[in-house]
Design a protein around this motif. Structure first.
Motif, mmCIF file in Angstrom:
data_model
loop_
_atom_site.group_PDB
_atom_site.id
_atom_site.type_symbol
_atom_site.label_atom_id
_atom_site.label_comp_id
_atom_site.label_asym_id
_atom_site.label_seq_id
_atom_site.Cartn_x
_atom_site.Cartn_y
_atom_site.Cartn_z
ATOM 1 N N THR A 68 2.101 2.669 -13.479
ATOM 2 C CA THR A 68 3.083 3.718 -13.752
ATOM 3 C C THR A 68 4.266 2.916 -13.130
ATOM 4 O O THR A 68 5.379 2.960 -13.793
ATOM 5 C CB THR A 68 2.658 4.846 -12.765
ATOM 6 O OG1 THR A 68 1.746 5.329 -13.224
ATOM 7 C CG2 THR A 68 3.935 5.797 -12.756
ATOM 8 N N TRP A 69 4.232 2.162 -12.035
ATOM 9 C CA TRP A 69 5.462 1.270 -11.609
ATOM 10 C C TRP A 69 5.826 0.388 -12.908
ATOM 11 O O TRP A 69 7.020 0.156 -13.206
ATOM 12 C CB TRP A 69 4.887 0.444 -10.687
ATOM 13 C CG TRP A 69 5.125 1.097 -9.344
ATOM 14 C CD1 TRP A 69 4.280 1.465 -8.547
ATOM 15 C CD2 TRP A 69 6.497 1.409 -8.612
ATOM 16 N NE1 TRP A 69 4.834 2.231 -7.313
ATOM 17 C CE2 TRP A 69 6.104 2.204 -7.412
ATOM 18 C CE3 TRP A 69 7.748 1.090 -8.956
ATOM 19 C CZ2 TRP A 69 7.001 2.585 -6.457
ATOM 20 C CZ3 TRP A 69 8.584 1.526 -7.862
ATOM 21 C CH2 TRP A 69 8.172 2.336 -6.678
ATOM 22 N N LYS B 242 0.935 -1.282 0.094
ATOM 23 C CA LYS B 242 0.140 -0.066 0.201
ATOM 24 C C LYS B 242 0.819 1.280 0.109
ATOM 25 O O LYS B 242 0.526 2.150 -0.705
ATOM 26 C CB LYS B 242 -0.953 0.125 1.303
ATOM 27 C CG LYS B 242 -1.922 1.002 1.266
ATOM 28 C CD LYS B 242 -2.940 0.959 2.382
ATOM 29 C CE LYS B 242 -3.704 2.457 2.608
ATOM 30 N NZ LYS B 242 -4.437 2.431 3.790
ATOM 31 N N GLU B 243 1.987 1.183 0.903
ATOM 32 C CA GLU B 243 2.995 2.485 0.781
ATOM 33 C C GLU B 243 3.475 2.615 -0.461
ATOM 34 O O GLU B 243 3.609 3.745 -0.963
ATOM 35 C CB GLU B 243 3.959 2.077 1.875
ATOM 36 C CG GLU B 243 4.937 3.091 1.949
ATOM 37 C CD GLU B 243 5.770 2.902 3.225
ATOM 38 O OE1 GLU B 243 7.145 3.156 3.156
ATOM 39 O OE2 GLU B 243 5.545 2.200 4.187
ATOM 40 N N LEU B 244 3.988 1.655 -1.121
ATOM 41 C CA LEU B 244 4.681 1.703 -2.362
ATOM 42 C C LEU B 244 3.834 1.994 -3.480
ATOM 43 O O LEU B 244 3.940 2.942 -4.385
ATOM 44 C CB LEU B 244 5.004 0.188 -2.873
ATOM 45 C CG LEU B 244 6.025 -0.074 -3.990
ATOM 46 C CD1 LEU B 244 7.313 0.785 -3.981
ATOM 47 C CD2 LEU B 244 6.107 -1.418 -4.250
ATOM 48 N N PHE C 165 3.251 -6.260 -10.283
ATOM 49 C CA PHE C 165 2.368 -5.005 -10.456
ATOM 50 C C PHE C 165 1.217 -5.161 -11.240
ATOM 51 O O PHE C 165 0.344 -4.608 -11.094
ATOM 52 C CB PHE C 165 3.508 -4.065 -10.793
ATOM 53 C CG PHE C 165 4.282 -3.355 -9.643
ATOM 54 C CD1 PHE C 165 3.569 -2.539 -8.807
ATOM 55 C CD2 PHE C 165 5.577 -3.713 -9.744
ATOM 56 C CE1 PHE C 165 4.231 -2.017 -7.870
ATOM 57 C CE2 PHE C 165 6.220 -3.148 -8.630
ATOM 58 C CZ PHE C 165 5.461 -2.262 -7.678
ATOM 59 N N ARG C 166 1.354 -6.031 -12.200
ATOM 60 C CA ARG C 166 0.206 -6.470 -13.217
ATOM 61 C C ARG C 166 -1.021 -7.067 -12.088
ATOM 62 O O ARG C 166 -2.239 -6.641 -12.384
ATOM 63 C CB ARG C 166 0.571 -7.544 -14.052
ATOM 64 C CG ARG C 166 1.148 -6.800 -15.432
ATOM 65 C CD ARG C 166 1.454 -7.801 -16.554
ATOM 66 N NE ARG C 166 1.846 -7.380 -17.474
ATOM 67 C CZ ARG C 166 2.745 -7.816 -18.352
ATOM 68 N NH1 ARG C 166 2.747 -9.414 -18.463
ATOM 69 N NH2 ARG C 166 3.302 -7.208 -19.521
ATOM 70 N N GLU C 167 -0.637 -7.953 -11.387
ATOM 71 C CA GLU C 167 -1.484 -8.598 -10.299
ATOM 72 C C GLU C 167 -2.156 -7.399 -9.400
ATOM 73 O O GLU C 167 -3.431 -7.573 -9.139
ATOM 74 C CB GLU C 167 -1.023 -9.756 -9.620
ATOM 75 C CG GLU C 167 -0.662 -10.894 -10.533
ATOM 76 C CD GLU C 167 -1.650 -11.531 -11.142
ATOM 77 O OE1 GLU C 167 -2.767 -11.972 -10.506
ATOM 78 O OE2 GLU C 167 -1.857 -11.762 -12.424
ATOM 79 N N VAL C 168 -1.189 -6.761 -9.035
ATOM 80 C CA VAL C 168 -1.696 -6.013 -7.997
ATOM 81 C C VAL C 168 -2.811 -4.956 -8.474
ATOM 82 O O VAL C 168 -3.785 -4.334 -7.911
ATOM 83 C CB VAL C 168 -0.423 -5.114 -7.273
ATOM 84 C CG1 VAL C 168 -1.113 -3.659 -6.476
ATOM 85 C CG2 VAL C 168 0.216 -5.924 -6.253
ATOM 86 N N GLY C 169 -2.239 -4.555 -9.811
ATOM 87 C CA GLY C 169 -3.184 -3.412 -10.644
ATOM 88 C C GLY C 169 -4.355 -4.092 -10.974
ATOM 89 O O GLY C 169 -5.713 -3.321 -10.970
#
Length: 88
Positions: free
Chosen positions: A42-43, A32-34, A81-85
């Motif tokens: 964007t990442w 969450k912080e990241l 990051f794809r999964e988090v997105g």
């Protein structure tokens, strides 16, 4: 991409499950912080820029015995990051 192991019960009083749940919460806070700095897409774009710059430098610098390992790490970060997105 590896997933975190499943616990039997999120409300279990077993010390092992409690410690594991605390670890998951800590991971979640760090993610969450990241992601508060910028969104997952964007990442991913920034990672591609960094990796592209690194590969251009490594071509000039010569053979890198860890090159494959770095690519695998990069690939895992992009998948992460794809999964988090997808979670939003």
């Amino acid at each position: 991409m590896d997933t975190l192991p499943q616990t039997h019960s999120p409300h279990s009083d077993e010390p092992e499950n409690s410690a594991l749940n605390q670890l998951y919460i800590a991971y979640g806070r760090k993610v969450k912080e990241l992601l508060s700095q910028s969104d997952a897409e964007t990442w991913i774009e920034d990672l591609w820029d960094m990796y592209t710059g690194f590969t251009l430098f490594s071509q000039e610098a010569g053979y890198d015995p860890r090159g494959h390992n770095r690519f695998v790490s990069f690939k895992e970060l992009v998948f992460f990051f794809r999964e988090v997105g997808k979670m939003k």
